[in-house]
Design an enzyme around this catalytic site. Structure first.
Site, PDB file in Angstrom:
ATOM      1  N   ASP A 246       2.417  -2.820   4.945  1.00  0.00           N
ATOM      2  CA  ASP A 246       3.525  -1.716   4.853  1.00  0.00           C
ATOM      3  C   ASP A 246       3.456  -0.572   5.304  1.00  0.00           C
ATOM      4  OD1 ASP A 246       4.792  -3.549   2.725  1.00  0.00           O
ATOM      5  OD2 ASP A 246       3.190  -2.960   1.388  1.00  0.00           O
TER       6      ASP A 246
HETATM    7  C1  BGC Z   1       0.649   1.219   0.028  1.00  0.00           C
HETATM    8  C2  BGC Z   1       0.765  -0.330   0.146  1.00  0.00           C
HETATM    9  C3  BGC Z   1       1.854  -0.883  -0.731  1.00  0.00           C
HETATM   10  C4  BGC Z   1       3.095  -0.112  -0.475  1.00  0.00           C
HETATM   11  C5  BGC Z   1       4.349  -0.299  -1.147  1.00  0.00           C
HETATM   12  C6  BGC Z   1       1.813   2.043   0.471  1.00  0.00           C
HETATM   13  O1  BGC Z   1       1.985   3.180  -0.079  1.00  0.00           O
HETATM   14  O2  BGC Z   1      -0.235   1.633   0.718  1.00  0.00           O
HETATM   15  O3  BGC Z   1      -0.479  -0.964  -0.330  1.00  0.00           O
HETATM   16  O4  BGC Z   1       2.026  -2.084  -0.246  1.00  0.00           O
HETATM   17  O5  BGC Z   1       2.870   1.556  -0.704  1.00  0.00           O
HETATM   18  O6  BGC Z   1       4.254   0.047  -2.513  1.00  0.00           O
HETATM   19  C1  NOJ Z   2       0.344  -4.200  -1.063  1.00  0.00           C
HETATM   20  C2  NOJ Z   2       1.202  -4.744  -0.971  1.00  0.00           C
HETATM   21  O1  NOJ Z   2       1.530  -5.313  -2.158  1.00  0.00           O
HETATM   22  C3  NOJ Z   2       1.425  -5.916   0.100  1.00  0.00           C
HETATM   23  O2  NOJ Z   2       2.635  -6.657  -0.025  1.00  0.00           O
HETATM   24  C4  NOJ Z   2       1.007  -5.435   1.457  1.00  0.00           C
HETATM   25  O3  NOJ Z   2       0.945  -6.534   2.230  1.00  0.00           O
HETATM   26  C5  NOJ Z   2      -0.248  -4.771   1.331  1.00  0.00           C
HETATM   27  N1  NOJ Z   2      -0.273  -3.729   0.423  1.00  0.00           N
HETATM   28  C6  NOJ Z   2      -0.514  -4.200   2.707  1.00  0.00           C
HETATM   29  O4  NOJ Z   2       0.152  -2.952   3.051  1.00  0.00           O
END
Ligand code: BGC
Ligand code: NOJ
Length: 844
Positions: free
Chosen positions: A501
């Site tokens: 993400d």
């Molecule tokens: C986090 C991710 C998460 C995303 C969506 C980001 O700030 O680092 O791990 O999946 O937000 O909520």
């Molecule tokens: C947490 C999210 O739940 C997942 O969908 C994502 O792939 C990872 N963060 C990596 O960014």
């Protein structure tokens, strides 16, 4: 530090590591022996609709189906001290005030123990010869939490003490509850009848649900108004009613309604008293909400619920039923390897965590507030992979729910709310990896069950039944969503982000407050919102990994022409990857919007990334040129640490506007070179796939919770479940100092790590995997192992599997004998005859 006695000290590399408990495998429990764990160590109660989080000191909260919209009890996130809010029992024993779970009063206990089991938690405290054992669980098919308190006077003199219960109601919408005070300080309403306190806030107007808190005994008083019970300037640790030794019979009218029972109890030496409390949730048909007066709650359903668990005998039976449920689920796959830690992960905790993540997606944990995110499209699809063998029917239902939020062109809402099952428009779609996970989950479901019928199921697009198409069509649009959105190198467009993400290649954000997840730079508006240059190698390799499942499905259905066309796309993608995304020793991560390589030797920072490597190896990309071996060697050299594989290396030490959120994190944390245990599993799978069983097991044991138990003081989070992230070796690199948190776990419980590590250990290392045509056995284990045994229920038959490894190799099956007869290959037929079949596998 009287708990020091209970700590087991280990001397390793001259460092003293501490443990805070131990595994009780026979009872499928983790037993915590100190309330001062390095972080709250929690458990989940509930398997269907009603869920509770409970920490080892009884903190946590409850909700019905949706942690945001149907929050029943209140919790204070990120509080000081940590873990504030819970179901608290208070004892005032002649001025000595204590809780069985130690917190929030924190009076030193003479004995303390917390047993987290499968869907239940038992907390026992003892002080001045009074013992209080509290069992918490959510029974099967029940919208409530049962709390049984057993009080025993273990002394030689009679004891009289005051006993209080405590729950604080949340005003239903957890988001509103912690922000909209001008309104909700005036809405709280209760009703008290006998020993039951009803939380009927907003029930009169627009709600059809209420909650109650009851005890199966007469009480000497109650409080329903928080300030009366606690006192405006007191805290959970010194409620004024508890200090006074009696309640006020307060009646909440607005402000913060609570539910607290008060009872004066006298116990003779050796005497025991058992009280059963129930926190329940009730929904009523709108025309039956009230009694004839039009005001009083119609309690028929509540009373039925109370009746169900109002004696210790009924409680015991309910707990037994829950344990049987779990024994049944965990009996589907059971292994016996030479390593106890592997056995307890596979047989108990990893499967348990998979069920919890499946139920809750990423909504409610001690790191997810339950008010932000619903169910994730990619997350929930991946959860299915670890869970499908346990309750395939629920996996089927979930897959259909998820697919229903897909768009006709294969794109997907990134999240949806469990209560409404509708896509979340605020977050929107366009995450480039999302569609591919649907192919993997549907394939996993068919492989497990042989239920090809799911492909004919009519599944809506965007929740609109008028444009529903068979599930097979959803797979097709998923596959072609990738094929139809390629960039200059023939690799998939990265769009908003892929699995990571935080790699936001169309974002270019320089303004505070813009969400990296939803903001795209206006400069890409003319190109449809996203850079038509930025490409994701990770999605490319995920496509070549997931795609063959789609091809296999088409072949099975006799759709050969379509299968060939899809295969041609996969082959083309593989060629494009070799042509433009092989960096010499590993695979690139992406091309950014400037057309520059990301994750290349040529880069200043972030030269190698973990995500594309595993799927590339498992897709045999460049295998004939030794790319798998080179990549595994590079991973070992550049990414591996004693606490797991970091996501990228070196960490970014400055903000790269063209990369987005990833470079905002300090080095070593989260997606910037943290140890993301989720994609560690992809490498474990890949190493096992490539025959490097020792390497696979090394990575597995660096992160598997049972192995981190000894270093709990460093790792901090629960030693029985995976967390999303562990601090990486680059912690502190951006400020030129060694970081303090290398090896420290965060974000435990709700992570795709659970499912993928379950896949890694059970399917790739131990090598037992459901396939379209049967149960495949292909272990890739440590050479030192003599073998292992396993029991697997599969499509209506039981397989008793014995694997021996006489030559001490990593991988390779020489012979398979089923019920005394040798078979060709290593795929066991689906017998479906309800019988047990013996399987002898010899490696060689
Ligand atoms: C986090 C991710 C998460 C995303 C969506 C980001 O700030 O680092 O791990 O999946 O937000 O909520
Ligand atoms: C947490 C999210 O739940 C997942 O969908 C994502 O792939 C990872 N963060 C990596 O960014």
């Amino acid at each position: 530090m009287r708990y020091l006695k209970a700590y087991i000290k280990h001397w390793k590399e001259g460092i003293c590591y501490m443990k805070f408990g131990y595994f009780d495998d026979a009872n499928k429990e983790y037993v915590i022996t100190s309330p001062r764990t390095p972080y709250p160590w929690i458990n989940y109660l509930g398997t269907q609709d009603f869920f509770s989080l409970i920490s080892n000191t009884a903190g946590g909260y409850s909700f019905y189906k949706d942690a945001r919209l149907r929050r029943i009890t209140r919790y204070r996130y990120n509080n000081v001290p940590i873990d504030m809010g819970g179901r608290y029992f208070y004892i005032n024993d002649n001025g000595t005030i204590w809780n069985p779970g130690w917190s929030p009063v924190k009076t030193e206990l003479d004995e303390y123990q917390c047993r987290h089991g499968m869907g239940y938690t038992i907390i026992t405290g003892k002080k001045n010869n009074l013992k209080a054992e509290v069992t918490f669980f959510v029974p099967q098919n029940y919208a409530g939490e049962v709390q049984q308190v057993v009080l025993t006077n273990e002394g030689s003199e009679e004891k009289t003490f005051s006993f209080f219960s405590f729950e604080e109601w949340c005003l239903w919408d957890a988001q509103d509850d912690c922000t909209n005070f001008q309104r909700n300080f005036s809405t709280g309403r209760v009703e008290v009848v006998g020993s039951t306190i009803y939380h009927k806030t907003e029930y009169r107007d627009r709600r059809d649900h209420f909650a109650f808190y009851t005890v199966n005994d007469e009480i000497d008083g109650y409080d329903t108004d928080r300030d009366s019970f606690i006192g405006l300037y007191n805290g959970f640790h010194n409620p004024q009613a508890v200090e006074a030794g009696k309640s006020n019979d307060s009646f909440a009218d607005g402000w913060s309604p609570i539910a607290s029972h008060y009872k004066k109890i006298t116990l003779a030496p050796g005497e025991t008293k058992t009280l059963v409390f129930i926190l329940g949730y009730v929904e009523m048909p709108v025309d039956q909400k009230f009694e004839a007066d039009g005001k009083t709650i119609n309690k028929v359903k509540a009373l039925e619920m109370i009746e169900k668990y109002n004696t210790p005998e009924k409680v015991a039976a309910g707990l037994e039923e829950l344990k049987e449920h779990w024994n049944r689920l965990l009996g589907i796959l059971n292994v016996n390897t030479p390593d106890d830690k592997v056995n307890r992960m596979v047989n108990i905790w990893n499967q348990y965590q998979c069920m919890v993540t499946f139920n809750l997606s990423r909504s409610a944990s001690y790191f997810e507030s339950g008010i932000g995110r619903g169910m994730g499209f990619r997350d929930s699809n991946q959860d299915v992979l670890g869970f499908v063998h346990q309750i395939p029917d629920r996996a089927r239902e979930r897959i259909i729910d998820i697919a229903s939020t897909q768009f006709p062109d294969g794109g997907c809402y990134h999240q949806y709310q469990p209560l409404t099952k509708k896509g979340n428009a605020d977050i929107g779609g366009d995450f480039s990896d999302d569609p591919l996970w649907l192919i993997l989950s549907v394939s996993a479901y068919i492989k497990e069950t042989g239920d090809w019928g799911i492909l004919d199921e009519m599944v809506p697009y965007d929740n609109d039944m008028s444009i529903a198409k068979p599930m097979l069509d959803h797979l097709k649009v998923s596959f072609y969503k990738i094929v139809n959105n390629l960039g200059p190198h023939g690799l998939p467009l990265a769009m908003r982000a892929d699995w990571n993400d935080c790699i936001n290649l169309s974002c270019f954000s320089d303004t505070p407050g813009e969400s990296f997840q939803t903001y795209t730079n206006p400069k890409f508006a003319a190109e449809g919102g996203y850079s038509k240059v930025a490409e994701s190698v990770m999605v490319a390799t995920l496509f070549t990994y997931a795609g063959p499942n789609y091809v296999a499905i088409l072949k099975h259905l006799g759709m050969d022409a379509e299968a060939d066309a899809a295969q041609a796309e996969i082959d083309k993608m593989k060629a494009n990857i070799m042509e433009s995304a092989w960096d010499g020793d590993w695979f690139l991560r992406a091309y950014d919007a400037n057309g520059e390589k990301m994750g290349s030797k040529e880069c200043e920072e972030g030269q190698i990334f973990i995500e594309p490597q595993g799927f590339a190896i498992m897709s045999d990309i460049g295998k004939d040129q030794g790319c798998d071996k080179k990549t595994l060697a590079a991973i070992d050299e550049r990414l591996n640490t004693q606490h797991g594989l970091v996501l990228n290396n070196p960490a970014f030490t400055k903000y790269y506007i063209q990369y987005g959120e990833i470079s905002t994190y300090p080095g070593g944390y989260k997606e910037n070179a943290g140890i993301f245990t989720h994609n560690n599993a992809w490498i474990i799978c890949a190493a096992a796939y490539a025959g490097a069983g020792d390497q696979a097991f090394k990575y597995y044991s660096e992160i598997a919770p049972a192995f981190t138990e000894e270093t709990s003081d460093i790792h901090k989070t629960e030693p029985y479940v995976y967390g999303q992230m562990i601090g990486g070796k680059d912690a502190g690199s951006d400020i030129g100092k060694p970081g303090n948190h290398f090896g420290q776990g965060k974000n435990s419980w709700l992570t795709g790590t659970a499912a993928w590590n379950m896949v890694a250990i059970s399917q790739y290392i131990l090598g037992i995997s459901a396939d379209f045509d049967g149960l495949k056995i292909d272990p890739s284990i440590p050479a030192a192992w003599d073998g292992m045994t396993a029991t697997r229920q599969f499509r209506g038959a039981t397989y008793d599997i014995k694997v021996s490894n006489p030559d001490h190799i990593n991988k390779g099956v020489k012979s398979v004998v089923v019920d005394g007869n040798a078979i060709e290959g290593n795929v066991l037929p689906a017998f479906g005859d309800g019988k047990t079949h013996s399987v002898e596998v010899v490696m060689g």
